[in-house]
Design a protein around this motif. Structure first.
Motif, PDB file in Angstrom:
ATOM      1  N   TYR A 126       0.845  -1.188   0.000  1.00  0.00           N
ATOM      2  CA  TYR A 126       0.000   0.000   0.000  1.00  0.00           C
ATOM      3  C   TYR A 126       0.884   1.243   0.000  1.00  0.00           C
ATOM      4  CZ  TYR A 126      -3.769   3.218   1.048  1.00  0.00           C
ATOM      5  OH  TYR A 126      -4.679   4.243   0.976  1.00  0.00           O
ATOM      6  N   PRO A 127       0.634   2.185  -0.905  1.00  0.00           N
ATOM      7  CA  PRO A 127       1.502   3.370  -1.004  1.00  0.00           C
ATOM      8  C   PRO A 127       1.310   4.297   0.200  1.00  0.00           C
ATOM      9  CG  PRO A 127      -0.373   3.563  -2.502  1.00  0.00           C
ATOM     10  CD  PRO A 127      -0.429   2.180  -1.929  1.00  0.00           C
ATOM     11  N   GLY A 128       2.388   4.567   0.895  1.00  0.00           N
ATOM     12  CA  GLY A 128       2.321   5.464   2.038  1.00  0.00           C
ATOM     13  C   GLY A 128       2.101   4.731   3.343  1.00  0.00           C
ATOM     14  N   THR A 129       2.064   5.495   4.418  1.00  0.00           N
ATOM     15  CA  THR A 129       1.899   4.951   5.767  1.00  0.00           C
ATOM     16  C   THR A 129       0.700   5.603   6.438  1.00  0.00           C
ATOM     17  OG1 THR A 129       4.277   4.537   6.019  1.00  0.00           O
ATOM     18  CG2 THR A 129       2.988   4.747   8.043  1.00  0.00           C
ATOM     19  N   ILE A 130      -0.181   4.790   6.989  1.00  0.00           N
ATOM     20  CA  ILE A 130      -1.321   5.307   7.753  1.00  0.00           C
ATOM     21  C   ILE A 130      -0.802   5.803   9.103  1.00  0.00           C
ATOM     22  CG2 ILE A 130      -3.498   4.711   8.875  1.00  0.00           C
ATOM     23  CD1 ILE A 130      -3.898   2.579   6.706  1.00  0.00           C
ATOM     24  N   VAL A 131      -1.162   7.018   9.464  1.00  0.00           N
ATOM     25  CA  VAL A 131      -0.815   7.569  10.774  1.00  0.00           C
ATOM     26  C   VAL A 131      -2.040   7.438  11.668  1.00  0.00           C
ATOM     27  CG1 VAL A 131      -0.061   9.599  12.063  1.00  0.00           C
ATOM     28  CG2 VAL A 131       0.885   9.143   9.783  1.00  0.00           C
ATOM     29  N   LEU A 132      -1.921   6.649  12.727  1.00  0.00           N
ATOM     30  CA  LEU A 132      -3.054   6.321  13.597  1.00  0.00           C
ATOM     31  C   LEU A 132      -2.809   6.919  14.975  1.00  0.00           C
ATOM     32  CD1 LEU A 132      -5.705   4.596  13.779  1.00  0.00           C
ATOM     33  CD2 LEU A 132      -4.271   2.753  14.653  1.00  0.00           C
ATOM     34  N   ASN A 133      -3.630   7.887  15.358  1.00  0.00           N
ATOM     35  CA  ASN A 133      -3.530   8.522  16.666  1.00  0.00           C
ATOM     36  C   ASN A 133      -4.726   8.149  17.517  1.00  0.00           C
ATOM     37  OD1 ASN A 133      -1.152  10.589  16.610  1.00  0.00           O
ATOM     38  ND2 ASN A 133      -2.166  10.797  14.618  1.00  0.00           N
ATOM     39  N   SER A 191      -2.993  -7.297   4.710  1.00  0.00           N
ATOM     40  CA  SER A 191      -2.741  -6.486   5.904  1.00  0.00           C
ATOM     41  C   SER A 191      -1.256  -6.388   6.228  1.00  0.00           C
ATOM     42  CB  SER A 191      -3.513  -7.060   7.095  1.00  0.00           C
ATOM     43  OG  SER A 191      -3.181  -8.420   7.304  1.00  0.00           O
ATOM     44  N   ARG A 192      -0.474  -7.398   5.833  1.00  0.00           N
ATOM     45  CA  ARG A 192       0.970  -7.330   6.088  1.00  0.00           C
ATOM     46  C   ARG A 192       1.681  -6.394   5.114  1.00  0.00           C
ATOM     47  NH1 ARG A 192       0.135 -12.643   4.023  1.00  0.00           N
ATOM     48  NH2 ARG A 192       0.037 -13.398   6.189  1.00  0.00           N
ATOM     49  N   ARG A 193       0.933  -5.841   4.131  1.00  0.00           N
ATOM     50  CA  ARG A 193       1.510  -4.909   3.156  1.00  0.00           C
ATOM     51  C   ARG A 193       1.039  -3.477   3.387  1.00  0.00           C
ATOM     52  NH1 ARG A 193       5.878  -7.253   0.817  1.00  0.00           N
ATOM     53  NH2 ARG A 193       5.413  -9.379   0.182  1.00  0.00           N
ATOM     54  N   ILE A 194       0.374  -3.233   4.501  1.00  0.00           N
ATOM     55  CA  ILE A 194      -0.096  -1.886   4.833  1.00  0.00           C
ATOM     56  C   ILE A 194       0.676  -1.414   6.058  1.00  0.00           C
ATOM     57  CG2 ILE A 194      -2.083  -0.497   5.557  1.00  0.00           C
ATOM     58  CD1 ILE A 194      -3.871  -2.635   4.236  1.00  0.00           C
ATOM     59  N   MET A 195       1.408  -0.313   5.916  1.00  0.00           N
ATOM     60  CA  MET A 195       2.205   0.208   7.019  1.00  0.00           C
ATOM     61  C   MET A 195       1.396   1.209   7.844  1.00  0.00           C
ATOM     62  SD  MET A 195       5.041  -1.408   6.928  1.00  0.00           S
ATOM     63  CE  MET A 195       6.076  -0.434   8.028  1.00  0.00           C
ATOM     64  N   VAL A 196       1.624   1.164   9.156  1.00  0.00           N
ATOM     65  CA  VAL A 196       0.903   2.031  10.085  1.00  0.00           C
ATOM     66  C   VAL A 196       1.901   2.632  11.077  1.00  0.00           C
ATOM     67  CG1 VAL A 196      -0.983   2.185  11.761  1.00  0.00           C
ATOM     68  CG2 VAL A 196      -1.097   0.486   9.918  1.00  0.00           C
TER      69      VAL A 196
END
Length: 629
Positions: free
Chosen positions: A31-38, A158-163
């Motif tokens: 997945y392009p980019g990283t999800i920022v989770l606050n 899910s293992r290809r999505i960075m958070v």
């Protein structure tokens, strides 16, 4: 002949198949980019987790998913009903979302041109009491399960999505997790970016009263016991108590001869308010028990298999994972065909390692085996429903309580699975003249690839092959007979081969008596065919047992025994007095608004299970429970 699916169900099935095929094609795409989770977890008074997520996007159609199939729960248990307040923005402007009418866990969005980041705000309204679900936030502690807080884009594994997660804690609280911290500013902790699959597999406990205990000092792969409690006094432990937990770690290493984590964190909550749990993760485990775990050590002995069970899951269930559980994301349905290995063998090792480490005395683990054998000896549902089918139960029943569990059966792959693996263990010993055992299977099957953290899937054929390599036998037929066969009676060949048999006496052992006293039930299962809880409610009725034959049903309240107000001691005395006679036991029960008298024509006396040694053969059970050297 297969019935035709209603059109809506056909569409749902086609949708699921299409999504699965689409995901399979994109499984390797990152997945392009990283999800920022606050996540803000400071609202203790209202038990609300507030979430802000920044999700990299491209213009066009986007579907966000809320996790439905949660690892460790074995079913579609994602708490969607507790997700609320979802609002989306792009470049400061509100964006509309629409729930997919065939998939309630999917939210469709049209991302306008020029929007590179989707800003999402929502809340996880954690349960306020046990009727709404498991309580995960109290004034003294909280538990973060990331699957309850995450939305993620469909079409990617899910293992290809960075958070990149950040958690804001109540002021001054300490925390524990397998997550690696990247920095802390005040009470806001930022963790190193990681993939969504590992994040969901890395829960966090935090609390006002916290203690961390090193269970393997100086080890290259540290193991910590992280304890949060309702009060500071509950954190106090003795060196002997901690030594037993340290021995658990060492006995597991001697069994598996490998590790599949960089660091392991037991997360242990001691509380009357925080919801009970035992859930496995590869590098940690969530555990919650009564607050007197340490302070009433001798009384809590029967409950001390929990940490051993969840620790074993790092090898069995997380590292070696059934192939049909190794799904690409959290919205692809799990299949549970091998839960009798995943949970059944873990149940076996949990009790064996509890004995080997000294968490429970070996003779008391033997009594737990007796209780398990006796329970399944009278599970009437074994006559129509095979153990293999019970692996579907987390999906069928969603782990809701059953009215007639003795007949319906429930998740019996846990404890009946234990009996099957005792059967396998003793068969291996018999076939090899006691030179091979299930210990060897554990090393050969779960102990491979020391240090590897990724999942290593397996199939039924792999299990059979590994057993055959230890002691040639028709293991496929051996296992299938026990998995697909029906009763009557429990699978007790393993006990017999171990040199023991199940018997009943009129006196309950002190160990099981103590376990019963700490639980909710007074158990008359092996005499009257039911149990009674502390409020006098009847439950656990034996199908076609004495209580059933008299017309009793679960949920009825027992008010009186032979004309006197019900007390557990009074009913036990009545059963004793009726033994060998002809006078029935008279009960007064209430169900809804109706009162009625019930006559129990039972004269067999009190019956409690024990194991009795069979002379003339080896005591393999003693050998199984001995610490490894």
């Amino acid at each position: 002949m297969r019935a035709h699916l209603p059109s809506r169900c056909r569409l749902a099935a086609l949708f699921a198949l299409s999504a699965t095929l689409s995901l399979a094609g994109a499984a390797e795409a990152v997945y392009p980019g990283t999800i920022v989770l606050n996540v803000d977890a400071t609202n203790l008074a209202q038990q609300i987790f507030s979430v802000h997520a920044s999700i990299p996007v491209k213009a066009g159609k986007l579907t966000l998913l809320y996790p439905q199939w949660v690892p460790g729960s074995h079913g579609p248990s994602g708490p969607l009903n507790q997700l609320a307040g979802l609002t989306l923005r792009g470049n400061g402007k509100a964006l509309a979302w629409r729930r997919d009418p065939l998939n309630m866990f999917a939210f469709d969005i049209e991302v306008p041109p020029g929007v590179a980041t989707l800003e999402a705000d929502y809340q996880f309204l954690s349960p306020l009491d046990g009727k709404q679900g498991r309580v995960t936030m109290t004034p003294e502690m909280l538990g973060v399960q990331w699957h309850t807080l995450a939305l993620y884009p469909s079409g990617y594994a899910s293992r290809r999505i960075m958070v990149q997660p950040t958690l804001t804690l109540p002021r001054g609280w300490q925390y524990a997790s397998a997550l690696a911290p990247a920095g802390r500013r005040g009470d806001a902790v930022t963790f190193q970016a990681l993939d969504l699959e590992t994040l969901v597999d890395s829960p966090l406990f935090a609390g006002r009263h916290f203690k961390r205990i090193d269970l393997d000092p100086g080890a290259p792969a540290p193991v910590f016991l992280n304890v949060v409690a309702d009060d500071a006094e509950s954190l106090e432990s003795t060196p002997e108590q901690i030594d037993a937990h340290r021995a658990l770690v060492q006995q597991a290493y001697k069994l598996f001869q490998s590790r599949h984590y960089a660091r392991y964190d037991f997360l242990l909550a001691l509380s009357d308010e925080f919801g009970a749990i035992g859930r496995e993760h590869q590098q940690s485990s969530e555990n919650a028990v009564k607050p007197d775990y340490f302070s009433e050590w001798t009384k809590s002995e029967s409950e001390r298999t929990l940490l051993a069970h969840e620790f074993v899951h790092s090898w069995n269930g997380k590292f070696r994972r059934p192939a049909d559980q190794d799904t690409a994301d959290f919205n692809t349905p799990l299949q549970n065909s091998l839960l009798w290995v995943y949970e059944g063998q873990t149940q076996y090792w949990g009790q064996v390692l509890a004995a080997r480490s000294g968490l429970i005395a070996p003779e008391h683990v033997r009594e737990l085996f007796a209780a398990t054998a006796a329970h399944f000896e009278q599970v009437r549902g074994r006559g129509w429903r095979a153990l293999q089918d019970t692996t579907n139960d987390p999906i069928i029943s969603a782990r809701r309580a059953l009215g007639w569990g003795n007949w319906q059966r429930s998740e019996d792959y846990y404890s009946e699975g234990l009996l099957i693996w005792l059967d396998v263990d003793t068969k291996l010993r018999e076939l090899s003249a006691d030179t091979r055992s299930l210990d060897d299977f554990a090393r050969a099957f779960f102990g491979v690839e020391d240090g590897a953290v990724r999942a290593s899937p397996y199939t039924f054929a792999d299990v059979v092959k590994a057993l055959d390599a230890l002691a040639p036998h028709d293991w496929r037929a051996f296992l299938r007979a026990r998995l697909d066969g029906n009763g009557p009676g429990a699978p007790l060949d393993g006990l017999a081969r171990a040199g023991w048999k199940l018997v009943y006496t009129d006196t309950q052992s002190e160990f099981l008596k103590g376990a019963e006293a700490r639980g909710p039930w007074t158990d008359f299962s092996y005499s009257l065919g039911f149990a009674v809880d502390k409020e006098g409610k009847l439950g656990k009725l034996l199908w076609q047992g004495p209580g059933f034959q008299a017309g009793l049903a679960g949920g009825s309240t027992l008010l009186a025994v032979n004309g006197r107000a019900y007390k557990p001691e009074l009913l036990k005395a009545a059963v004793k007095a009726a033994k060998g006679g002809s006078q029935p036991i008279e009960l007064l029960v209430k169900k809804s608004a109706q009162f009625r008298s019930v006559t129990l024509d039972y004269h067999g006396g009190l019956r409690y299970p024990r194991l009795e040694r069979v002379e003339g053969g080896p005591d393999r059970l003693q050998a199984i429970l001995q610490p490894l050297r």
